[in-house]
Motif scaffolding. Structure first.
Motif, mmCIF file in Angstrom:
data_model
loop_
_atom_site.group_PDB
_atom_site.id
_atom_site.type_symbol
_atom_site.label_atom_id
_atom_site.label_comp_id
_atom_site.label_asym_id
_atom_site.label_seq_id
_atom_site.Cartn_x
_atom_site.Cartn_y
_atom_site.Cartn_z
ATOM 1 N N PRO A 1 0.832 -1.339 -0.023
ATOM 2 C CA PRO A 1 0.027 -0.108 0.019
ATOM 3 C C PRO A 1 0.769 1.050 0.080
ATOM 4 C CG PRO A 1 0.031 -0.846 2.164
ATOM 5 C CD PRO A 1 0.531 -2.120 1.312
ATOM 6 N N TRP A 2 2.000 1.120 0.140
ATOM 7 C CA TRP A 2 2.889 2.398 0.386
ATOM 8 C C TRP A 2 3.776 2.801 -1.003
ATOM 9 C CZ3 TRP A 2 3.956 -2.570 2.614
ATOM 10 C CH2 TRP A 2 4.841 -3.131 1.985
ATOM 11 N N HIS A 3 3.679 1.776 -1.963
ATOM 12 C CA HIS A 3 4.324 1.884 -2.998
ATOM 13 C C HIS A 3 3.586 2.468 -4.391
ATOM 14 C CE1 HIS A 3 7.765 0.093 -6.030
ATOM 15 N NE2 HIS A 3 6.803 0.580 -6.847
ATOM 16 N N TRP A 4 3.921 3.669 -4.618
ATOM 17 C CA TRP A 4 3.111 4.238 -5.632
ATOM 18 C C TRP A 4 3.939 4.699 -6.898
ATOM 19 C CZ3 TRP A 4 -2.158 5.430 -5.031
ATOM 20 C CH2 TRP A 4 -2.737 5.200 -3.771
ATOM 21 N N ARG A 5 3.447 4.871 -8.167
ATOM 22 C CA ARG A 5 4.311 5.041 -9.317
ATOM 23 C C ARG A 5 3.810 6.145 -10.102
ATOM 24 N NH1 ARG A 5 3.103 -0.849 -12.086
ATOM 25 N NH2 ARG A 5 1.206 -0.344 -12.827
ATOM 26 N N TYR A 6 4.551 7.205 -10.502
ATOM 27 C CA TYR A 6 3.835 8.304 -11.401
ATOM 28 C C TYR A 6 3.800 7.778 -12.766
ATOM 29 C CZ TYR A 6 3.778 12.706 -13.396
ATOM 30 O OH TYR A 6 3.261 13.685 -14.195
ATOM 31 N N VAL A 7 2.800 8.032 -13.438
ATOM 32 C CA VAL A 7 2.593 7.566 -14.693
ATOM 33 C C VAL A 7 2.095 8.507 -15.844
ATOM 34 C CG1 VAL A 7 2.054 5.157 -13.899
ATOM 35 C CG2 VAL A 7 0.131 6.695 -14.196
ATOM 36 N N ASN A 8 2.070 9.994 -15.152
ATOM 37 C CA ASN A 8 1.177 10.737 -16.178
ATOM 38 C C ASN A 8 2.241 11.810 -16.847
ATOM 39 O OD1 ASN A 8 -1.200 11.964 -16.801
ATOM 40 N ND2 ASN A 8 -0.834 14.042 -15.456
ATOM 41 N N SER A 9 3.205 11.076 -17.671
ATOM 42 C CA SER A 9 3.956 11.826 -18.454
ATOM 43 C C SER A 9 4.214 10.724 -19.740
ATOM 44 C CB SER A 9 5.410 12.069 -17.942
ATOM 45 O OG SER A 9 6.318 10.994 -17.715
ATOM 46 N N SER A 10 4.719 11.150 -20.959
ATOM 47 C CA SER A 10 4.908 10.171 -21.867
ATOM 48 C C SER A 10 6.105 9.492 -21.812
ATOM 49 C CB SER A 10 5.351 10.955 -23.169
ATOM 50 O OG SER A 10 6.371 11.943 -23.032
ATOM 51 N N LEU A 11 7.172 9.693 -21.119
ATOM 52 C CA LEU A 11 8.178 8.820 -20.861
ATOM 53 C C LEU A 11 7.541 7.660 -19.708
ATOM 54 C CD1 LEU A 11 11.059 7.741 -20.887
ATOM 55 C CD2 LEU A 11 11.624 9.506 -19.138
ATOM 56 N N ALA A 12 6.935 8.401 -18.630
ATOM 57 C CA ALA A 12 6.311 7.310 -17.517
ATOM 58 C C ALA A 12 5.720 6.281 -18.093
ATOM 59 C CB ALA A 12 5.826 7.937 -16.639
ATOM 60 N N GLN A 13 4.754 6.758 -18.925
ATOM 61 C CA GLN A 13 3.737 5.770 -19.760
ATOM 62 C C GLN A 13 4.502 4.696 -20.704
ATOM 63 O OE1 GLN A 13 1.001 8.321 -21.825
ATOM 64 N NE2 GLN A 13 0.277 8.877 -19.906
#
Length: 220
Positions: free
Chosen positions: A196-208
């Motif tokens: 529950p503590w592990h989050w990822r950023y996905v809101n950029s073209s590179l992240a996607q």
């Protein structure tokens, strides 16, 4: 008389030239149409899906470019992800919640140390991988992953108990607004332990692009 024949010859040459040019243009248009049709067929063809190679359920990731990392709460993270985390932390602060960065970017060497340590405690690489990704297979290598804690409940750091905190409840409702998602929810298709503590950023073209396989093959 010679002048008339000269004019006729010139007229004939011009006519032949025009005919040749017209034929060339028609052929070019035909080839263009064929190429366009072939392109459409390729575009409409179903995309080949190949299951990416995993290690104990973890997908492979490369280390982020060091020049694309910046500081956030004393840890390093990808620039855009760090900026959005800071904005998210500020929004949470306004609601009386204090988010902390427990961990963000990690090198493969960092991950090797953690993985070896977990093996010594759990007895095998397979058992260790339930809690710590093998080196070369951690989302933390990308600079987009954050282990997030609640400053007001530090005893829940990196524990399932974190889901009982106000910080987790706030993240569950608001993290998406800032481009973050939970990487390993309960019963995730990768077979990785619930974090529950592990989050990822996905809101950029590179992240996607980085998380394309995770989204395509293992998104719940």
């Amino acid at each position: 008389m010679p002048l008339r024949r000269s004019k006729q010859s010139l007229s004939f040459i011009v006519t032949v030239t025009l005919v040749i040019l017209l034929a060339f243009c028609i052929k070019t248009v035909s080839m263009t149409e064929q190429l366009s049709l072939q392109t459409k067929k390729i575009s409409s063809a179903p995309e080949t899906t190949v299951l990416p190679q995993t290690k104990y359920g973890h997908l492979p990731y490369s280390e982020a470019d060091p020049t694309q990392l910046t500081n956030v709460q004393g840890k390093r993270a990808e620039i855009q992800a760090a900026s959005n985390f800071s904005a998210m932390a500020q929004a949470a602060h306004q609601k009386g919640i204090e988010l902390s960065v427990i961990s963000a970017f990690r090198t493969i060497s960092d991950q090797q140390y953690l993985f070896d340590k977990k093996i010594s405690r759990s007895g095998s690489a397979k058992a260790a991988a339930q809690l710590v990704a093998p080196p070369g297979y951690s989302e933390h290598h990308t600079g987009f992953a954050f282990d997030i804690g609640d400053r007001q409940n530090a005893e829940t750091d990196l524990r399932e108990a974190f889901e009982q905190t106000n910080a987790f409840r706030w993240l569950s409702t608001n993290a998406k607004k800032f481009g973050f998602e939970l990487s390993f929810p309960r019963h995730n298709r990768q077979g990785v332990s619930y974090e529950p503590w592990h989050w990822r950023y996905v809101n950029s073209s590179l992240a996607q692009k980085v998380f394309l396989a995770a989204e395509r093959f293992f998104s719940n």
